[in-house]
Enzyme design. Structure first.
Site, PDB file in Angstrom:
ATOM      1  N   GLY A  30       0.790  -1.231   0.000  1.00 35.54           N
ATOM      2  CA  GLY A  30       0.000   0.000   0.000  1.00 35.54           C
ATOM      3  C   GLY A  30       0.816   1.272   0.000  1.00 35.54           C
ATOM      4  N   ASN A  37       1.651   3.030  -2.671  1.00 39.14           N
ATOM      5  CA  ASN A  37       0.969   3.977  -3.572  1.00 39.14           C
ATOM      6  C   ASN A  37      -0.284   4.537  -2.913  1.00 39.14           C
ATOM      7  OD1 ASN A  37       2.139   4.356  -6.409  1.00 39.14           O
ATOM      8  ND2 ASN A  37       2.446   2.179  -6.017  1.00 39.14           N
ATOM      9  N   MET A  70      -4.057  -6.885  -6.935  1.00 35.66           N
ATOM     10  CA  MET A  70      -3.545  -7.949  -7.791  1.00 35.66           C
ATOM     11  C   MET A  70      -4.627  -8.962  -8.160  1.00 35.66           C
ATOM     12  SD  MET A  70      -0.697  -6.580  -8.172  1.00 35.66           S
ATOM     13  CE  MET A  70       0.445  -7.670  -9.011  1.00 35.66           C
ATOM     14  N   ARG A  71      -5.856  -8.505  -8.330  1.00 35.19           N
ATOM     15  CA  ARG A  71      -6.944  -9.372  -8.790  1.00 35.19           C
ATOM     16  C   ARG A  71      -7.465  -8.824 -10.100  1.00 35.19           C
ATOM     17  NH1 ARG A  71      -9.311 -13.726  -6.916  1.00 35.19           N
ATOM     18  NH2 ARG A  71     -11.399 -12.852  -7.128  1.00 35.19           N
ATOM     19  N   LEU A 124     -10.457  -7.948 -12.271  1.00 35.19           N
ATOM     20  CA  LEU A 124     -11.867  -7.660 -11.979  1.00 35.19           C
ATOM     21  C   LEU A 124     -12.742  -8.162 -13.126  1.00 35.19           C
ATOM     22  CD1 LEU A 124     -11.241  -4.084 -10.623  1.00 35.19           C
ATOM     23  CD2 LEU A 124     -12.230  -5.962  -9.289  1.00 35.19           C
ATOM     24  N   HIS A 182       0.527   0.860 -13.219  1.00 34.31           N
ATOM     25  CA  HIS A 182       1.196  -0.348 -13.691  1.00 34.31           C
ATOM     26  C   HIS A 182       2.696  -0.058 -13.784  1.00 34.31           C
ATOM     27  CE1 HIS A 182       1.607  -4.182 -15.731  1.00 34.31           C
ATOM     28  NE2 HIS A 182       2.412  -3.576 -16.586  1.00 34.31           N
ATOM     29  N   ALA A 220       9.076   6.736  -8.094  1.00 33.65           N
ATOM     30  CA  ALA A 220       8.502   7.526  -9.185  1.00 33.65           C
ATOM     31  C   ALA A 220       6.974   7.367  -9.225  1.00 33.65           C
ATOM     32  CB  ALA A 220       9.128   7.093 -10.511  1.00 33.65           C
ATOM     33  N   GLU A 221       6.493   6.159  -8.946  1.00 31.27           N
ATOM     34  CA  GLU A 221       5.041   5.935  -8.923  1.00 31.27           C
ATOM     35  C   GLU A 221       4.375   6.856  -7.906  1.00 31.27           C
ATOM     36  OE1 GLU A 221       3.950   1.856  -8.299  1.00 31.27           O
ATOM     37  OE2 GLU A 221       5.056   1.148 -10.016  1.00 31.27           O
TER      38      GLU A 221
HETATM   39  C1  GAR Z   1       3.267  -1.126  -7.611  1.00 27.84           C
HETATM   40  O1  GAR Z   1       4.566  -1.149  -8.134  1.00 27.84           O
HETATM   41  C2  GAR Z   1       2.251  -1.159  -8.724  1.00 27.84           C
HETATM   42  O2  GAR Z   1       2.661  -0.490  -9.892  1.00 27.84           O
HETATM   43  C3  GAR Z   1       2.142  -2.648  -8.965  1.00 27.84           C
HETATM   44  O3  GAR Z   1       2.196  -3.227  -7.696  1.00 27.84           O
HETATM   45  C4  GAR Z   1       2.970  -2.404  -6.828  1.00 27.84           C
HETATM   46  C5  GAR Z   1       2.155  -2.141  -5.590  1.00 27.84           C
HETATM   47  O4  GAR Z   1       2.943  -1.575  -4.606  1.00 27.84           O
HETATM   48  N1  GAR Z   1       0.953  -2.970  -9.673  1.00 27.84           N
HETATM   49  C6  GAR Z   1       0.841  -3.976 -10.523  1.00 27.84           C
HETATM   50  O5  GAR Z   1       1.748  -4.739 -10.776  1.00 27.84           O
HETATM   51  C7  GAR Z   1      -0.535  -4.114 -11.155  1.00 27.84           C
HETATM   52  N2  GAR Z   1      -0.484  -5.027 -12.246  1.00 27.84           N
HETATM   53  P1  GAR Z   1       2.297  -0.856  -3.339  1.00 27.84           P
HETATM   54  O6  GAR Z   1       1.329  -1.854  -2.710  1.00 27.84           O
HETATM   55  O7  GAR Z   1       3.459  -0.580  -2.445  1.00 27.84           O
HETATM   56  O8  GAR Z   1       1.615   0.387  -3.803  1.00 27.84           O
END
Ligand code: GAR
Length: 201
Positions: free
Chosen positions: A23, A25, A100-101, A103, A119, A183-184
């Site tokens: 979590g 992000n 990660m599901r 939908l 992503h 960066a995200e």
């Molecule tokens: C992030 O890097 C996000 O881009 C990726 O999972 C991570 C979650 O991290 N998402 C995917 O791969 C979706 N296909 P977080 O729980 O620390 O935010």
């Protein structure tokens, strides 16, 4: 001078965040929502993983949470419960943040144009999993992350914004993933704020 009431400011867009894991992000979106002038507020953190670390963080921050394991449920049943929680919280948008599901098409179609995802690649390159390992194996100069609208076809909806992150010599997928996450955390709040503020939205 007539007395005026407290400044109420413009109505903020109500956003539910779906997570499965750490979590980070989610935390970035939440922190940004509390800065002056942010056009969205977080009304719910929901997860298919009751152990998701992000849930405890959300509770400590006073955000409504909803957790329901998908184990032993059909996809349709689990999606309906998640969607019900989003509606109950008054969400106008859903932000997937490491959810990660996959939908169901019905869910995605009902929220089309109002559901975003982050992503960890420069889409359209590397849809799906293992994005960083694939970027390194291909010899790419940059990895990165993309915020896009969610459509029934995986990782294929309209791209809203992207950020590039340089691949280092001798990079590992884990090290690159960590730098991409930093960066995200910059990208997602900015892209979500811009999207909910868009003209005609
Ligand atoms: C992030 O890097 C996000 O881009 C990726 O999972 C991570 C979650 O991290 N998402 C995917 O791969 C979706 N296909 P977080 O729980 O620390 O935010």
């Amino acid at each position: 001078m007539p007395e005026t009431g407290p400044e109420t400011g413009p109505e903020k867009a109500k956003v539910a965040i779906f997570i499965s894991g750490s979590g980070t992000n989610m935390a970035a979106l939440l922190d940004a929502s509390r800065l002056d002038g942010c056009p969205y507020e977080i009304v719910l953190i929901a997860s298919n993983n009751p152990q998701a670390a992000g849930l405890a963080l959300a509770r400590a921050e006073g955000i409504t949470t909803f957790a329901l394991s998908h184990k032993g449920m059909t996809r349709a049943e689990h999606d309906a419960a998640m969607e019900g929680a989003a509606h109950a919280a008054g969400a106008q948008y859903i932000a997937l943040a490491g959810y990660m599901r996959i939908l169901s098409d019905g869910f995605v179609t009902r929220w089309q144009g109002r559901m975003l995802n982050i992503h960890p690649s420069l889409l359209p390159r590397y849809k799906g999993l293992d994005t960083h390992a694939r970027a390194i194996a291909a010899g790419d100069s940059h990895g990165g992350a993309t915020v896009h609208l969610v459509t029934p076809e995986l990782d294929s909806g309209l791209i809203l914004d992207q950020v590039e992150v340089a691949v280092l010599p001798d990079d590992t997928p884990e090290a690159l993933a960590e730098r991409v996450k930093l960066a995200e955390h910059q990208l997602y709040p900015r892209a979500l704020a811009a999207y909910v503020s868009r003209a005609g939205g």
